[in-house]
Design a protein around this motif. Structure first.
Motif, PDB file in Angstrom:
ATOM      1  N   GLY A 100       2.949   6.233   4.100  1.00  0.00           N
ATOM      2  CA  GLY A 100       3.529   7.436   4.705  1.00  0.00           C
ATOM      3  C   GLY A 100       3.092   7.590   6.149  1.00  0.00           C
ATOM      4  O   GLY A 100       2.128   6.965   6.617  1.00  0.00           O
ATOM      5  N   CYS A 140      16.230  15.120  -3.941  1.00  0.00           N
ATOM      6  CA  CYS A 140      17.230  14.092  -4.292  1.00  0.00           C
ATOM      7  C   CYS A 140      18.449  14.037  -3.376  1.00  0.00           C
ATOM      8  O   CYS A 140      19.457  13.430  -3.734  1.00  0.00           O
ATOM      9  N   ASP A 182      -2.572   5.599  -4.090  1.00  0.00           N
ATOM     10  CA  ASP A 182      -3.687   6.549  -4.063  1.00  0.00           C
ATOM     11  C   ASP A 182      -3.576   7.620  -5.163  1.00  0.00           C
ATOM     12  O   ASP A 182      -4.563   8.064  -5.738  1.00  0.00           O
ATOM     13  N   ILE A 241      -6.492   2.865  -0.611  1.00  0.00           N
ATOM     14  CA  ILE A 241      -6.776   1.742   0.287  1.00  0.00           C
ATOM     15  C   ILE A 241      -7.417   2.307   1.552  1.00  0.00           C
ATOM     16  O   ILE A 241      -6.919   3.268   2.147  1.00  0.00           O
ATOM     17  N   ILE A 297       0.856  -1.197   0.000  1.00  0.00           N
ATOM     18  CA  ILE A 297       0.000   0.000   0.000  1.00  0.00           C
ATOM     19  C   ILE A 297       0.887   1.241   0.000  1.00  0.00           C
ATOM     20  O   ILE A 297       1.567   1.527   0.984  1.00  0.00           O
ATOM     21  N   GLY A 346       5.381   8.370  -4.898  1.00  0.00           N
ATOM     22  CA  GLY A 346       5.256   9.048  -3.598  1.00  0.00           C
ATOM     23  C   GLY A 346       6.054  10.333  -3.513  1.00  0.00           C
ATOM     24  O   GLY A 346       6.237  11.039  -4.509  1.00  0.00           O
ATOM     25  N   ALA A 356       2.674   1.096   3.485  1.00  0.00           N
ATOM     26  CA  ALA A 356       3.718   2.098   3.212  1.00  0.00           C
ATOM     27  C   ALA A 356       3.067   3.353   2.651  1.00  0.00           C
ATOM     28  O   ALA A 356       3.488   3.891   1.635  1.00  0.00           O
ATOM     29  N   TYR A 366       8.977  18.160   5.534  1.00  0.00           N
ATOM     30  CA  TYR A 366       8.993  17.284   4.366  1.00  0.00           C
ATOM     31  C   TYR A 366       9.120  15.824   4.775  1.00  0.00           C
ATOM     32  O   TYR A 366       9.113  14.966   3.920  1.00  0.00           O
ATOM     33  N   GLN A 367       9.316  15.593   6.062  1.00  0.00           N
ATOM     34  CA  GLN A 367       9.542  14.209   6.463  1.00  0.00           C
ATOM     35  C   GLN A 367       8.855  13.835   7.766  1.00  0.00           C
ATOM     36  O   GLN A 367       9.516  13.601   8.760  1.00  0.00           O
ATOM     37  N   ASP A 390       7.555   2.196   5.915  1.00  0.00           N
ATOM     38  CA  ASP A 390       7.676   3.604   5.525  1.00  0.00           C
ATOM     39  C   ASP A 390       8.236   4.394   6.695  1.00  0.00           C
ATOM     40  O   ASP A 390       8.664   3.803   7.698  1.00  0.00           O
ATOM     41  N   ALA A 391       8.206   5.711   6.600  1.00  0.00           N
ATOM     42  CA  ALA A 391       8.838   6.533   7.638  1.00  0.00           C
ATOM     43  C   ALA A 391       8.122   6.442   8.986  1.00  0.00           C
ATOM     44  O   ALA A 391       8.625   6.956   9.984  1.00  0.00           O
ATOM     45  N   ARG A 413       1.905  12.756  -3.561  1.00  0.00           N
ATOM     46  CA  ARG A 413       0.750  11.878  -3.759  1.00  0.00           C
ATOM     47  C   ARG A 413       0.700  11.524  -5.248  1.00  0.00           C
ATOM     48  O   ARG A 413       0.072  12.214  -6.043  1.00  0.00           O
ATOM     49  N   ALA A 414       1.444  10.484  -5.587  1.00  0.00           N
ATOM     50  CA  ALA A 414       1.549  10.071  -6.991  1.00  0.00           C
ATOM     51  C   ALA A 414       2.287   8.745  -7.003  1.00  0.00           C
ATOM     52  O   ALA A 414       2.873   8.357  -5.975  1.00  0.00           O
ATOM     53  N   ASN A 421      -0.732   8.742   6.681  1.00  0.00           N
ATOM     54  CA  ASN A 421      -1.807   7.884   6.194  1.00  0.00           C
ATOM     55  C   ASN A 421      -1.709   6.427   6.639  1.00  0.00           C
ATOM     56  O   ASN A 421      -2.732   5.761   6.747  1.00  0.00           O
ATOM     57  N   GLY A 424       9.226   3.780   0.664  1.00  0.00           N
ATOM     58  CA  GLY A 424       9.143   2.465   1.307  1.00  0.00           C
ATOM     59  C   GLY A 424       8.432   1.441   0.437  1.00  0.00           C
ATOM     60  O   GLY A 424       8.944   0.335   0.202  1.00  0.00           O
ATOM     61  N   GLY A 425       7.257   1.806  -0.058  1.00  0.00           N
ATOM     62  CA  GLY A 425       6.411   0.848  -0.772  1.00  0.00           C
ATOM     63  C   GLY A 425       7.012   0.369  -2.078  1.00  0.00           C
ATOM     64  O   GLY A 425       6.985  -0.837  -2.383  1.00  0.00           O
TER      65      GLY A 425
HETATM   66  C1  FAD Z   1       9.113  18.332  -1.428  1.00  0.00           C
HETATM   67  C2  FAD Z   1       9.876  17.225  -0.755  1.00  0.00           C
HETATM   68  C3  FAD Z   1      11.251  17.144  -0.913  1.00  0.00           C
HETATM   69  C4  FAD Z   1      11.967  16.132  -0.281  1.00  0.00           C
HETATM   70  N1  FAD Z   1      13.309  16.057  -0.502  1.00  0.00           N
HETATM   71  C5  FAD Z   1      14.013  15.065   0.078  1.00  0.00           C
HETATM   72  C6  FAD Z   1      15.395  14.903  -0.180  1.00  0.00           C
HETATM   73  O1  FAD Z   1      15.990  15.652  -0.951  1.00  0.00           O
HETATM   74  N2  FAD Z   1      16.041  13.892   0.439  1.00  0.00           N
HETATM   75  C7  FAD Z   1      15.418  13.037   1.295  1.00  0.00           C
HETATM   76  O2  FAD Z   1      16.069  12.150   1.864  1.00  0.00           O
HETATM   77  N3  FAD Z   1      14.106  13.163   1.559  1.00  0.00           N
HETATM   78  C8  FAD Z   1      13.389  14.129   0.953  1.00  0.00           C
HETATM   79  N4  FAD Z   1      12.052  14.238   1.193  1.00  0.00           N
HETATM   80  C9  FAD Z   1      11.425  13.298   2.131  1.00  0.00           C
HETATM   81  C10 FAD Z   1      11.235  11.913   1.532  1.00  0.00           C
HETATM   82  O3  FAD Z   1      10.695  12.017   0.250  1.00  0.00           O
HETATM   83  C11 FAD Z   1      10.323  11.105   2.451  1.00  0.00           C
HETATM   84  O4  FAD Z   1      10.915  11.040   3.726  1.00  0.00           O
HETATM   85  C12 FAD Z   1      10.095   9.684   1.960  1.00  0.00           C
HETATM   86  O5  FAD Z   1       9.639   9.663   0.644  1.00  0.00           O
HETATM   87  C13 FAD Z   1       9.079   8.997   2.864  1.00  0.00           C
HETATM   88  O6  FAD Z   1       8.791   7.738   2.345  1.00  0.00           O
HETATM   89  P1  FAD Z   1       7.408   7.018   2.689  1.00  0.00           P
HETATM   90  O7  FAD Z   1       7.406   5.729   1.981  1.00  0.00           O
HETATM   91  O8  FAD Z   1       7.224   7.040   4.153  1.00  0.00           O
HETATM   92  O9  FAD Z   1       6.271   7.981   2.122  1.00  0.00           O
HETATM   93  P2  FAD Z   1       6.005   8.550   0.670  1.00  0.00           P
HETATM   94  O10 FAD Z   1       7.228   8.535  -0.154  1.00  0.00           O
HETATM   95  O11 FAD Z   1       5.319   9.844   0.867  1.00  0.00           O
HETATM   96  O12 FAD Z   1       4.991   7.493   0.030  1.00  0.00           O
HETATM   97  C14 FAD Z   1       3.712   7.230   0.545  1.00  0.00           C
HETATM   98  C15 FAD Z   1       2.807   6.905  -0.624  1.00  0.00           C
HETATM   99  O13 FAD Z   1       1.609   6.314  -0.134  1.00  0.00           O
HETATM  100  C16 FAD Z   1       0.526   6.819  -0.874  1.00  0.00           C
HETATM  101  N5  FAD Z   1      -0.708   6.659  -0.085  1.00  0.00           N
HETATM  102  C17 FAD Z   1      -1.110   7.402   0.972  1.00  0.00           C
HETATM  103  N6  FAD Z   1      -2.296   6.949   1.416  1.00  0.00           N
HETATM  104  C18 FAD Z   1      -2.647   5.905   0.637  1.00  0.00           C
HETATM  105  C19 FAD Z   1      -3.767   5.034   0.608  1.00  0.00           C
HETATM  106  N7  FAD Z   1      -4.763   5.141   1.487  1.00  0.00           N
HETATM  107  N8  FAD Z   1      -3.833   4.071  -0.354  1.00  0.00           N
HETATM  108  C20 FAD Z   1      -2.805   3.927  -1.271  1.00  0.00           C
HETATM  109  N9  FAD Z   1      -1.732   4.748  -1.264  1.00  0.00           N
HETATM  110  C21 FAD Z   1      -1.631   5.705  -0.323  1.00  0.00           C
HETATM  111  C22 FAD Z   1       0.898   8.266  -1.109  1.00  0.00           C
HETATM  112  O14 FAD Z   1       0.139   8.847  -2.149  1.00  0.00           O
HETATM  113  C23 FAD Z   1       2.374   8.146  -1.412  1.00  0.00           C
HETATM  114  O15 FAD Z   1       2.593   7.952  -2.787  1.00  0.00           O
HETATM  115  C24 FAD Z   1      11.297  15.208   0.545  1.00  0.00           C
HETATM  116  C25 FAD Z   1       9.917  15.272   0.693  1.00  0.00           C
HETATM  117  C26 FAD Z   1       9.206  16.270   0.047  1.00  0.00           C
HETATM  118  C27 FAD Z   1       7.707  16.322   0.226  1.00  0.00           C
END
Ligand code: FAD
Lengths: 510, 201
Positions: free
Chosen positions: A252, A97, A46, A212, A21, A90, A250, A442-443, A475-476, A86-87, A255, A26-27
């Motif tokens: 985030g 980067c 999502d 989900i 998810i 993620g 995963a 952002y995190q 995820d985080a 949200r794409a 969510n 992470g996902g």
């Molecule tokens: C603008 C920006 C810049 C950043 N720059 C950096 C950087 O340079 N270096 C760095 O280390 N970190 C950076 N980060 C932080 C980093 O991107 C995140 O810490 C990391 O992506 C978190 O991973 P995650 O898997 O927890 O969540 P995400 O990568 O956010 O992924 C979660 C995914 O789950 C999806 N989701 C949510 N709810 C649902 C649902 N109900 N059903 C299905 N899907 C769902 C979301 O749409 C999303 O695609 C940045 C973040 C942002 C917003």
């Protein structure tokens, strides 16, 4: 393969070994690793599947398309604007980067003092290596350091502060600077160009535009997940049901706990949605005598870690300083001031540079989770964090002056200008109050924390839920404390480790 | 932009619960907003046809926008048009919150400045003093509303290509550079193909 959800015209049922998810840091990693290990995987996201010229480099189009709640998700008192992607891909699709591993002593603390054996640096190193290779993390070249990053470097070197040119997951970057709006030219090693296609090549089915809403369980074992398509051929919201023996959550750090609560999953430790860390950022803006054109080039090409203090017996404290900048809409809404003074400042846009303070926070926020509606995020900066932040504002101003700034603008609603190095009393005078200054995050992290003790933590050191067999979090959310640095590679490395654990113990799950 | 994403743009999200969390000020503002008049008989007609904003709301948001961003009065028309276009696709709850916010700003003169005239009837100097009062207020809820107004105005103005030159911003690069080495992104397949593939495996 990726499903074109515009063709969905009925409820859909899929069966797989694993349902993942969320397709972010992470996902996507978990999905690819498991698919490549031979398991059938359904990856549900999502957000929409966008790429290439869908990223039109315009703020008013891309913020609503790529960011959760259109980029306006905020804490309940509006003090911290919480940005998440949200794409498909993620938050990595909008990331800058920057690839920074967590400080070695922090991993040591997690492993020795928080009981997370296996998370020490030596043990995690192969996972980081693997991730960095797959996303193309490499040190950017000195000539790729843009005007704004060069100012941070110049100022901090002059003052003798420790810093470095970091690794980035970008290849042959064209230096257009639109990273936060998605890369039109596929130069990022984000999930969209690395792990998601890898998962697909290995047979995973990727389902975008589907939220989900629930993880299903039966007698303490996970059985799958259900969701709802946000886009369909019929224009109505059809249901998706995935039957799976393993579910990897995963979505985030905001969510995932929300899905947990909506699914009425057990919360014996009363820890779901608690322990929220935001690593809040504030931005100090500087006016330089010459143009720096901060919006162009690689946004975060230098890191100052002088003020991050790490010790093996605690999670450490302090902050990183990184360059920061924004395109005009975001800059105009965040820059201080009113009326003519605001317009004047916008008129100086090419001569502005900015430094972000990234706080390694100890403040614990929490999510108010209800079964319907988005969670309210409660977070009020605690005393010691506030002190560090005020110190950081002065340090950022100091560095800007050392780099030749004529003036420094503090991040308050009102225009608070400092014209002389050391004249920082206004920082102490104003302090921190609700919604002033405005923080960015952002995190978000920590809301389904990892720990050995099921009375204190939601998932075990491998990411598996203490209370539900076969349900993993990757995820985080799992971080036990703030990770002190930008989080993406840590999330990816832990997700790799979790996938490895599932593969190594397949007989328990499949 | 499809509906769902547009409607998320600028979600002001001043939900009851959240505003209440900003303290007593939030309660006060909400209670106040609920009893305010919403008619617009006394507002001048707008040249363009509006899709979301009423004449009254157009007057409030554009007058506040130009004051906050320091723009000439002549910018009002395009600013309002742009904001109207952004608000039209918001979900109904957010739209009503946006309307409530604009109503509170328009009539808050009575509550906060003890002035008998509403915001749009004040002179520019009085409007500045009033809006600065929101920006500097000790009530968190008022500062939040100020920020929301400023963000709305910034989006309405600085997203317009016409504003780029004035701040020295060169805008998008699409079409200006040749990019080779692009990834061949996978083309999504229809549901029937996915189901067939799943059955086969
Ligand atoms: C603008 C920006 C810049 C950043 N720059 C950096 C950087 O340079 N270096 C760095 O280390 N970190 C950076 N980060 C932080 C980093 O991107 C995140 O810490 C990391 O992506 C978190 O991973 P995650 O898997 O927890 O969540 P995400 O990568 O956010 O992924 C979660 C995914 O789950 C999806 N989701 C949510 N709810 C649902 C649902 N109900 N059903 C299905 N899907 C769902 C979301 O749409 C999303 O695609 C940045 C973040 C942002 C917003």
């Amino acid at each position: 393969m990726i499903l074109d959800t515009g063709t969905v015209d009925a409820d859909v049922e899929l069966r797989a070994d694993v349902c993942v998810i969320g397709s972010g840091a992470g996902g996507a990693v978990a999905a690819a690793e498991l698919a490549e290990a031979g398991y059938s995987v359904v990856l549900v996201e999502d957000g929409p599947y966008l790429h290439g010229e869908d990223f039109v480099q315009r703020e008013e189009v891309m913020y609503p398309r790529l960011y959760r709640e259109g980029g306006t998700r905020a804490t309940a008192d509006y003090t911290v604007l919480v940005s998440q992607g949200r794409a498909v891909g993620g938050s990595t699709v909008v990331s800058f980067c920057l690839c920074v591993r967590p400080p070695r002593p922090l991993l040591g603390y997690w492993s020795r003092h928080l009981g997370l054996a296996g998370l020490e640096h030596e043990a995690m190193h192969p996972f980081f290596r693997r991730v960095e290779k797959r996303i193309g993390a490499q040190r950017i070249l000195p000539e790729q350091v843009n005007g704004n990053s060069a100012k941070l470097r110049q100022g901090s070197e002059k003052l003798g502060y420790r810093g470095y040119i970091p690794l980035h997951n970008r290849v042959d970057c064209l230096l257009t600077g639109f990273c936060a709006l998605g890369c039109t030219y596929d130069r990022k090693g984000d999930m969209l160009t690395t792990y998601v296609p890898a998962a697909s090549r290995a047979g995973a089915v990727i389902v975008p535009d589907c939220e989900i809403t629930q993880v299903r369980t039966d007698k303490g074992r996970v059985t799958g997940a259900v969701g709802v398509f946000r886009r369909s051929r019929t224009g109505t919201e059809h249901a998706l049901t995935v039957t799976a023996r393993v579910v990897v959550l995963a979505a985030g750090a905001i969510n995932s706990p929300r899905i947990w609560r909506q699914s009425r999953l057990p919360d014996q430790a009363d820890a779901v949605g608690r322990n929220l860390r935001l690593q809040p950022q504030v931005v100090v803006t500087a006016l330089y005598p010459e143009p720096v054109e901060s919006w162009k080039g690689i946004p975060q090409g230098y890191v100052v870690d002088e003020f991050l203090t790490m010790g093996g017996r605690s999670a450490g404290s302090g902050y990183l300083l990184v360059p920061a900048f924004a395109h005009p809409v975001a800059a105009a809404s965040m820059l201080p001031g009113y009326g003519d003074e605001h317009r004047e400042l916008m008129g100086l846009y090419p001569r502005l540079g900015a430094i972000a303070v990234l706080l390694h926070d100890h403040t614990r926020g929490r999510l108010e989770l209800e079964e319907a509606g988005p969670p309210a995020v409660s977070y009020r900066l605690g005393g010691s964090d506030e002190d560090r932040l005020l110190d950081a504002l002065a340090k950022a101003a100091d560095i800007s002056f050392a780099a030749g700034a004529e003036k420094v603008f503090l991040p308050y609603n009102q225009m608070v200008t400092i014209t002389k190095r050391g004249a920082y009393q206004p920082i102490r005078d104003r302090g921190v109050r609700v919604n002033d200054p405005l923080f960015l995050s952002y995190q978000p992290q920590g809301t389904l924390r990892m720990g050995r003790d099921r009375r204190k933590a939601v998932v075990d050191p491998n990411g598996e839920a203490h209370a539900v067999r076969g349900l993993f979090v990757a995820d985080a959310s799992v971080f036990p404390t703030s990770v002190a640095v930008p989080a993406q590679v840590t999330v990816m490395a832990l997700a790799t480790r979790t996938a490895q654990h599932i593969v190594d113990h397949a007989d328990r799950y499949f | 932009m499809d509906d769902r994403t547009t409607l998320e743009a600028l979600r002001l999200d001043l939900t009851r619960r959240r505003l209440l969390q900003t303290g007593f000020g939030g309660v006060l503002l909400l209670a106040f907003g609920a009893v305010l008049p919403s008619g617009c008989a006394r507002y001048s007609p707008v040249e363009r046809s509006l899709r979301f904003l009423t004449r009254k709301e157009f007057a409030v948001v554009t007058q506040a926008g130009v004051r906050i961003l320091g723009l000439p009065d002549s910018a009002r028309e395009s600013l309002g048009g742009s904001i109207d276009g952004l608000l039209v696709d918001l979900p109904p709850t957010s739209q009503s919150q946006a309307r409530l916010m604009l109503r509170v700003v328009e009539h808050g003169t009575i509550l906060f400045d003890l002035k008998p005239r509403r915001f749009t009837r004040l002179t520019p100097v009085e409007q500045d003093a009033y809006l600065r009062g929101w920006m500097e207020s000790t009530l968190g809820a008022r500062r939040v509303i100020f920020r929301a107004l400023k963000a709305l105005a910034a989006l309405g103005y600085y997203a317009q290509t016409a504003s780029f030159a004035e701040i020295g911003y060169d805008g998008p690069w699409i079409g200006r550079i040749e990019a080779t080495g692009r990834v061949a992104h996978e083309v999504p397949v229809d549901l029937a193909t996915v189901l067939a593939a799943r059955r086969a495996s």
